[in-house]
Design a protein around this motif. Structure first.
Motif: not given
Length: 669
Positions: A286, A290, A580, A622
């Motif tokens: 993630a 992001a 994020n 995300v």
């Protein structure tokens, strides 16, 4: 891969025991999970294993190395249990299968999201027609747009797209230029006007002479800008890369501590399970997604709204801008003279004075003449024909209109005729306007006020920037009176007037010296140094190549309200980046201790499979959060101009051009 994972999970003894069902009593059942699990590890895990190897070679450990470690440890432990080399409870075939499938699912979601952001390039390319109708020796032949050459003549039928940049040589049409300017309203183009590849003639056909093909077209320029911006790095991306590297060492350290602690407690099997779970759940998938996904979506979204991002850092910096410096001519104004006032005398009306002036100027190519003729057309006046036209530099023009000798000129004309100016002339001059008097048979019948017309959307742009907390500054080479008039009408905070082209960058530095973050908006060659000096340089798309090359952001339209679109996009992108990053990093900081088993004393142990699901879930969160940027509407209500229209001349101020190009009959002695 899912088809292979189902039998691995279903025929796994540990999974069957977990759910309470019995497997067939046959030797082949024992080998289903190991055999298919090995295929899953080698085939499904290949992207992660090669990625891990690449990170090792580049000495930049990250998420791929973590994933590779996790599935490799699970694979080795599972074979050890299968061959009775270690405890049978370390049979992780079903967890390994689910882990790889879930990882691939998260990877697929990531790639799909990134693919959607690059669809802007594909959709731009798709704007070109599959074939063009070229006129060759009087015959119409169909060729591919790539086969066209400069100078070719092509037919653009109603509803069809222009195959290459060109100039209209026959016909007129309402052009849909939304793909270039972001404006949904069609623009009328006629003989002599330039058209851009990919724009659509909506109502009638055209004949177009090709002026640019291939990589020289505006469309190719847009594609390159979007591509370069998506490939460029940004400050936030570098932060995310550093965070991912640190997270790797954090996860590796946590895994080592987990293995040691559980082993010391006399639970080596649990140590292996917990260590694998830590490695799985800490994968910074993630975090790696992001920032790139947010910036890619923002860049693509901007391109669709007529805002082209050349430099990601410019987009990132725009949110901090607290002073916007506008070049006056061609940015806040239209860059060309327009009749803004008429003062008739001797019982004449506005329309009579304007019609006679237009008749006398009909054969002149001077910009002031075109402004007068254009004003008469806007009023739908019946302009009589003229004869015996003559033009005298520094004086004016003269022609016979229906038996009346009509003259149009400035102070020198009045001086020759020993006539005085109308009383209103002094007021107009104090406002920086150009003044022309109209004479009929040697008598003054009126005066015309001409000035660079302010764009109707400029006031909205200034008001919106004030509402956004930014100071609005105007810079121009024009006289103080002209600048003050425009500034007063628009509500501009500060004015730099009479600034020489080479001194504009110094004015930007002056604002920066006051502690301000400056965005410079301009369109001329003389704006290039200032654009480069500013924290963010914003070029009007209809401007020159030099200005565009010096800017980090390009507005495809000439609408100054698009500056607000850049600010909105920058702030929205920054919010998504922060969200994020906090989610990706915060998720790992919380989940890693749980995976290590810190809550085992109270009976909570996080299963490895659940850890894999949570890791992929963070990637999905995300990705979905970044997709919300697509809801941002960047298109201004109105728009003018075309992107990179190289055949349209720039319209600098009279001071910028130099006095040699000023119409001499407008200058006082």
């Amino acid at each position: 891969m899912l088809a292979l994972a189902v039998p691995v999970v279903g025929f796994n003894e540990m999974f069957a025991h977990l759910l309470g069902y019995h497997l067939p009593d046959a030797e082949w059942v024992w080998w289903v999970s190991p055999v298919l699990g090995t295929v899953i590890y080698a085939w499904g895990g290949w992207p992660f294993l090669t990625g891990a190897l690449s990170e090792v070679r580049s000495r930049k450990p990250g998420m791929m190395l973590l994933i590779g470690l996790a599935i490799t440890v699970a694979f080795v432990a599972s074979w050890g249990a299968t061959l009775h080399l270690i405890d049978h409870e370390l049979n992780f075939w079903w967890e390994l299968a689910l882990l790889v499938v879930i990882m691939l699912l998260g990877h697929w979601i990531e790639m799909r999201s990134l693919a959607q952001t690059t669809s802007a390039l594909d959709s731009l390319a798709a704007l070109l027609p599959d074939e063009a109708e070229k006129i060759d020796g009087g015959q119409v032949v169909k060729v591919a747009p790539a086969d066209l050459a400069v100078g070719d003549l092509v037919i653009v039928r109603p509803g069809s797209a222009v195959p290459a940049d060109g100039r209209i040589v026959d016909g007129s049409a309402s052009m849909d230029e939304s793909m270039v300017t972001g404006e949904s309203k069609t623009v009328r183009r006629q003989v002599g006007d330039s058209v851009v590849a990919g724009t659509v003639a909506t109502d009638s056909g055209l004949r177009v002479e090709v002026t640019a093909t291939g990589e020289d077209t505006a469309l190719a320029g847009i594609q390159k800008l979007v591509s370069d911006a998506q490939a460029s790095s940004s400050r936030a991306q570098r932060i995310a890369d550093v965070a991912a590297a640190w997270l790797f060492w954090f996860a590796l350290g946590a895994a080592a501590i987990t293995a040691v602690v559980w082993s010391v407690l006399g639970l080596p099997d649990t140590a292996v399970v917990r260590t694998i779970t830590v490695l799985v759940i800490a994968c910074p998938h993630a975090l790696g997604l992001a920032i790139p996904l947010v910036v890619s979506i923002a860049t693509e979204r901007a391109a669709r709204g007529g805002v082209l991002i050349k430099d990601r850092l410019a987009l990132e910096s725009m949110r901090t801008v607290d002073a916007v410096l506008f070049d006056k001519t061609g940015t806040l104004t239209k860059g060309e003279p327009t009749v803004t006032g008429i003062e008739p005398v001797g019982g004449r009306t506005d329309d009579e004075v304007l019609a006679l002036a237009a008749a006398a100027e009909a054969d002149s190519e001077h910009p002031l003449a075109r402004a007068i003729i254009g004003a008469a057309k806007e009023r739908n006046l019946d302009v009589p024909s003229a004869r015996d036209f003559s033009s005298s530099p520094a004086v004016g023009v003269k022609a016979t209109v229906g038996g009346t000798v009509v003259e149009v000129g400035g102070p020198y004309l009045l001086e020759q005729r020993h006539l005085g100016e109308l009383p209103v002339a002094e007021q107009w001059r104090s406002e920086g306007a150009i003044i022309l008097h109209v004479l009929a048979d040697g008598e003054v019948i009126g005066a015309l006020r001409l000035a660079d017309e302010i764009r109707p959307e400029s006031r909205d742009a200034v008001d919106a920037l004030h509402a956004a907390g930014a100071q609005v500054v105007m810079i121009t080479g024009d006289a103080q009176a002209v600048a003050d008039t425009v500034a007063a009408e628009l509500g501009i905070d500060r004015v730099f007037a009479g600034v020489r082209p080479e001194d504009k960058a110094a004015k930007v530095a002056e604002l920066q010296g006051e502690g301000r973050k400056v965005a410079m908006v301009g369109d001329g060659v003389n704006d290039a140094p200032a654009l480069a000096q500013a924290d963010v340089g914003i070029a009007i798309g209809a401007g020159t190549d030099v200005a565009i090359g010096s800017a980090g952001v390009i507005l495809a339209s000439s609408d100054p309200r698009s500056v607000l679109s850049v600010i909105d996009l920058s702030r929205a992108s920054y919010r998504k980046m922060k969200q994020n990053l906090w989610w990706a990093a915060g998720y790992n900081l919380i989940s890693v201790p749980l995976a290590a088993g810190v809550l085992a004393p109270i009976g909570f142990v996080l299963p490895m499979s659940i850890g894999a699901i949570l890791m992929s879930a963070s990637t999905v969160v995300v990705a979905l959060n970044a997709q919300l940027l697509r809801r941002l509407d960047l298109r201004p209500e109105t728009s003018t101009g075309t992107f990179l229209n190289r055949t349209v001349p720039n319209h600098p101020t009279s001071a910028d051009r130099g006095t040699t190009e000023i119409r001499k009959d407008t200058v006082s002695p």
